[in-house]
Scaffold this motif. Structure first.
Motif, mmCIF file in Angstrom:
data_model
loop_
_atom_site.group_PDB
_atom_site.id
_atom_site.type_symbol
_atom_site.label_atom_id
_atom_site.label_comp_id
_atom_site.label_asym_id
_atom_site.label_seq_id
_atom_site.Cartn_x
_atom_site.Cartn_y
_atom_site.Cartn_z
ATOM 1 N N LEU A 51 0.826 -1.207 0.000
ATOM 2 C CA LEU A 51 0.000 0.000 0.000
ATOM 3 C C LEU A 51 0.867 1.267 0.000
ATOM 4 O O LEU A 51 0.568 2.227 -0.702
ATOM 5 C CB LEU A 51 -0.931 0.003 1.219
ATOM 6 C CG LEU A 51 -2.034 -1.072 1.243
ATOM 7 C CD1 LEU A 51 -2.728 -1.089 2.609
ATOM 8 C CD2 LEU A 51 -3.054 -0.835 0.139
ATOM 9 N N PHE A 52 1.946 1.250 0.789
ATOM 10 C CA PHE A 52 2.864 2.388 0.808
ATOM 11 C C PHE A 52 3.444 2.646 -0.587
ATOM 12 O O PHE A 52 3.674 3.793 -0.976
ATOM 13 C CB PHE A 52 4.017 2.139 1.785
ATOM 14 C CG PHE A 52 3.666 2.285 3.228
ATOM 15 C CD1 PHE A 52 3.047 3.430 3.698
ATOM 16 C CD2 PHE A 52 3.960 1.277 4.138
ATOM 17 C CE1 PHE A 52 2.719 3.568 5.044
ATOM 18 C CE2 PHE A 52 3.643 1.394 5.481
ATOM 19 C CZ PHE A 52 3.012 2.545 5.935
ATOM 20 N N LEU A 53 3.689 1.555 -1.338
ATOM 21 C CA LEU A 53 4.315 1.670 -2.661
ATOM 22 C C LEU A 53 3.298 1.891 -3.775
ATOM 23 O O LEU A 53 3.650 1.822 -4.953
ATOM 24 C CB LEU A 53 5.169 0.430 -2.937
ATOM 25 C CG LEU A 53 6.384 0.247 -2.013
ATOM 26 C CD1 LEU A 53 7.084 -1.071 -2.285
ATOM 27 C CD2 LEU A 53 7.364 1.411 -2.168
ATOM 28 N N GLY A 54 2.028 2.114 -3.391
ATOM 29 C CA GLY A 54 1.051 2.543 -4.385
ATOM 30 C C GLY A 54 0.031 1.516 -4.826
ATOM 31 O O GLY A 54 -0.763 1.792 -5.744
ATOM 32 N N ALA A 55 -0.015 0.336 -4.214
ATOM 33 C CA ALA A 55 -0.995 -0.676 -4.605
ATOM 34 C C ALA A 55 -2.394 -0.268 -4.141
ATOM 35 O O ALA A 55 -2.555 0.337 -3.078
ATOM 36 C CB ALA A 55 -0.620 -2.033 -4.007
ATOM 37 N N SER A 56 -3.420 -0.609 -4.925
ATOM 38 C CA SER A 56 -4.800 -0.396 -4.503
ATOM 39 C C SER A 56 -5.280 -1.618 -3.727
ATOM 40 O O SER A 56 -4.728 -2.716 -3.861
ATOM 41 C CB SER A 56 -5.707 -0.172 -5.716
ATOM 42 O OG SER A 56 -5.733 -1.327 -6.545
ATOM 43 N N GLU A 57 -6.325 -1.455 -2.907
ATOM 44 C CA GLU A 57 -6.804 -2.548 -2.055
ATOM 45 C C GLU A 57 -7.276 -3.746 -2.861
ATOM 46 O O GLU A 57 -7.042 -4.899 -2.487
ATOM 47 C CB GLU A 57 -7.924 -2.048 -1.139
ATOM 48 C CG GLU A 57 -7.454 -1.097 -0.056
ATOM 49 C CD GLU A 57 -8.583 -0.638 0.846
ATOM 50 O OE1 GLU A 57 -9.694 -1.203 0.732
ATOM 51 O OE2 GLU A 57 -8.356 0.274 1.661
ATOM 52 N N GLU A 58 -7.934 -3.509 -3.996
ATOM 53 C CA GLU A 58 -8.522 -4.622 -4.728
ATOM 54 C C GLU A 58 -7.487 -5.518 -5.402
ATOM 55 O O GLU A 58 -7.797 -6.653 -5.776
ATOM 56 C CB GLU A 58 -9.534 -4.126 -5.759
ATOM 57 C CG GLU A 58 -8.922 -3.347 -6.918
ATOM 58 C CD GLU A 58 -10.000 -2.827 -7.861
ATOM 59 O OE1 GLU A 58 -10.058 -3.305 -9.010
ATOM 60 O OE2 GLU A 58 -10.787 -1.958 -7.431
ATOM 61 N N ILE A 59 -6.226 -5.042 -5.562
ATOM 62 C CA ILE A 59 -5.208 -5.913 -6.156
ATOM 63 C C ILE A 59 -4.335 -6.592 -5.104
ATOM 64 O O ILE A 59 -3.426 -7.351 -5.450
ATOM 65 C CB ILE A 59 -4.318 -5.154 -7.168
ATOM 66 C CG1 ILE A 59 -3.411 -4.124 -6.465
ATOM 67 C CG2 ILE A 59 -5.142 -4.515 -8.257
ATOM 68 C CD1 ILE A 59 -2.321 -3.566 -7.371
#
Length: 434
Positions: free
Chosen positions: A39-47
């Motif tokens: 999440l810190f590195l930019g991932a969205s929750e759904e992936i």
């Protein structure tokens, strides 16, 4: 011919299992820190589910193969199982050191694949190693001792996360960067991964194989490379074909149990962002406190489950523990106080202690000694296949059926634990295998 094994003292069994502390510290970071890093590195929750597919894939391939290969390995100097979990621990140690330094999401995802290879390479030979050493009457103690170290390792990992945030955190989150306070947990894990394995390796000699097993190992060494390469796959297929009915029933329990656990680990941080209004750092710290709480409980109750399973039977204790875990997951989304929400983790911790000990002691008693490695690998396949299914299916379920709502995700996981508990009541084991 079955080898007669001497009973070991409490401290011999303790020393034999110390290596699980490092392996499970690493696993604890995967539960509580890897997804926040994504999440810190930019991932969205759904992936998040699909980013975690490394664990199921490597577990499906690496553990049963290494288990089967270790069954056919023996070195007077290095033993049968030790070379595999030493190499696995070294791989894991290097990856843990590098993980918080990840400059981008793709780099962290790649490291997760290598870390999972190392952990899986260490895990199954280690479980078989404990089964190799102990007589049947001490298997419950041996595997519940493993459960104790499972709890202790994950406890230390998660306690380090929120303590280091408290001591060294602060400031605003910077998009695309891993906070510096997370570094320390991973560096400690890098040290423990190799140090605890070395402790067990140096303190615990392996039992030499019988004459019949040595003859089979020598015959295996005389095969051509292609024949030796194909043999583990053939042995896995044959072991699945001959698998006891008990393990087929257990696979149904595991399908719902591990699918639900993967949901919890992936969505507990997003849940606290939704229910408590935390930012990612605060939510990750709260998730770490949850994990710390349930692993304290696991560490305390792990050995208490030994006399309980002997008196009431592993099936009953296991089913009740799964039901208690379901109660915890139904309760957590309804509590918005960061202290009170820790209370349901008592039930979760009891369930985790049962999950990490009872099935392994049951299976170890009913599979043949000479195939214990491959069957422990197959048991892990029953864990990673549901995890693989979850990583591929839950993203669309979360988005389209659950309204992209992490509260609904937790209720979904609780329902799956209820189903797992009901299926656990169908585990038919004879009295001697309870």
């Amino acid at each position: 011919m079955k080898i007669s094994k001497p009973e070991l003292s409490f401290w011999q069994i303790f020393n034999m299992n110390v290596g699980f502390l490092g392996i499970q510290y690493s696993f604890g970071l995967q539960q509580s820190a890897i997804n926040p890093i994504f999440l810190f590195l930019g991932a969205s929750e759904e992936i998040l589910p699909i980013l975690n597919i490394a664990g199921p894939v490597t577990g499906l391939v690496v553990q049963p193969l290494i288990g089967a290969i270790s069954d056919k390995t023996w070195s007077p100097r290095w033993g049968r199982r030790k070379p595999f979990f030493l190499i696995g621990a070294l791989l894991g140690s290097m990856c843990l050191f590098a993980f918080p330094l990840s400059p981008a999401l793709w780099f962290a995802v790649g490291l997760l694949w290598i870390l999972d290879v190392g952990n899986n390479m260490a895990m199954e030979p280690y479980r078989a190693f404990v089964g190799d050493k102990l007589p049947d009457r001490q298997l419950s103690l041996g595997y519940q001792m493993q459960s104790l170290f499972v709890g202790a390792g994950i406890l230390l990992a998660n306690a380090s996360i929120f303590l280091f945030q408290d001591w060294f955190g602060g400031g605003e989150e910077i998009s695309g960067e891993v906070p510096k306070w997370l570094y320390y947990s991973f560096f400690i894990g890098s040290f423990l991964s190799i140090a605890t394995i070395l402790w067990s390796v140096l303190k615990t000699p392996e039992i030499p194989p019988s004459d019949e097993e040595l003859a089979e190992i020598r015959s295996h060494r005389q095969m051509s490379f292609s024949a030796r390469f194909k043999l583990p796959f053939k042995e896995i297929a044959e072991a699945v074909k001959d698998m006891p009915n008990f393990m087929w029933r257990l696979s149904a329990v595991y399908l719902f149990q591990w699918y639900a656990l993967f949901i919890y680990w992936q969505f507990i941080t997003p849940l606290f962002r939704a229910t408590m209004g935390f930012d990612t750092s605060q939510a990750a710290a709260q998730a770490a406190k949850m994990s710390t709480t349930y692993n304290v409980v696991t560490t305390v109750v792990a050995l208490v489950l030994v006399p309980l399973t002997m008196r009431f039977g592993g099936k009953k204790i296991y089913a009740l523990s799964l039901l208690g875990t379901a109660v915890a997951l139904f309760t957590i989304p309804n509590i918005t106080d960061p202290v009170y929400v820790l209370y349901p983790m008592v039930f979760f911790g009891i369930g985790w202690a049962a999950m990490m000990g009872i099935p392994y002691s049951m299976v170890s008693k009913i599979v043949p000694q000479e195939r214990r490695g491959v069957y422990m690998g197959i048991l892990n396949m029953m864990i990673v296949i549901p995890m693989g299914i979850q990583t591929l299916t839950f993203g669309p379920i979360f988005k389209n059926l659950l309204g992209a709502n992490s509260v609904n995700a937790m209720f979904f996981a609780g329902t799956f634990f209820v189903i797992a508990a009901l299926l656990a009541t169908r585990l038919r084991v004879t009295k001697e295998h309870q």
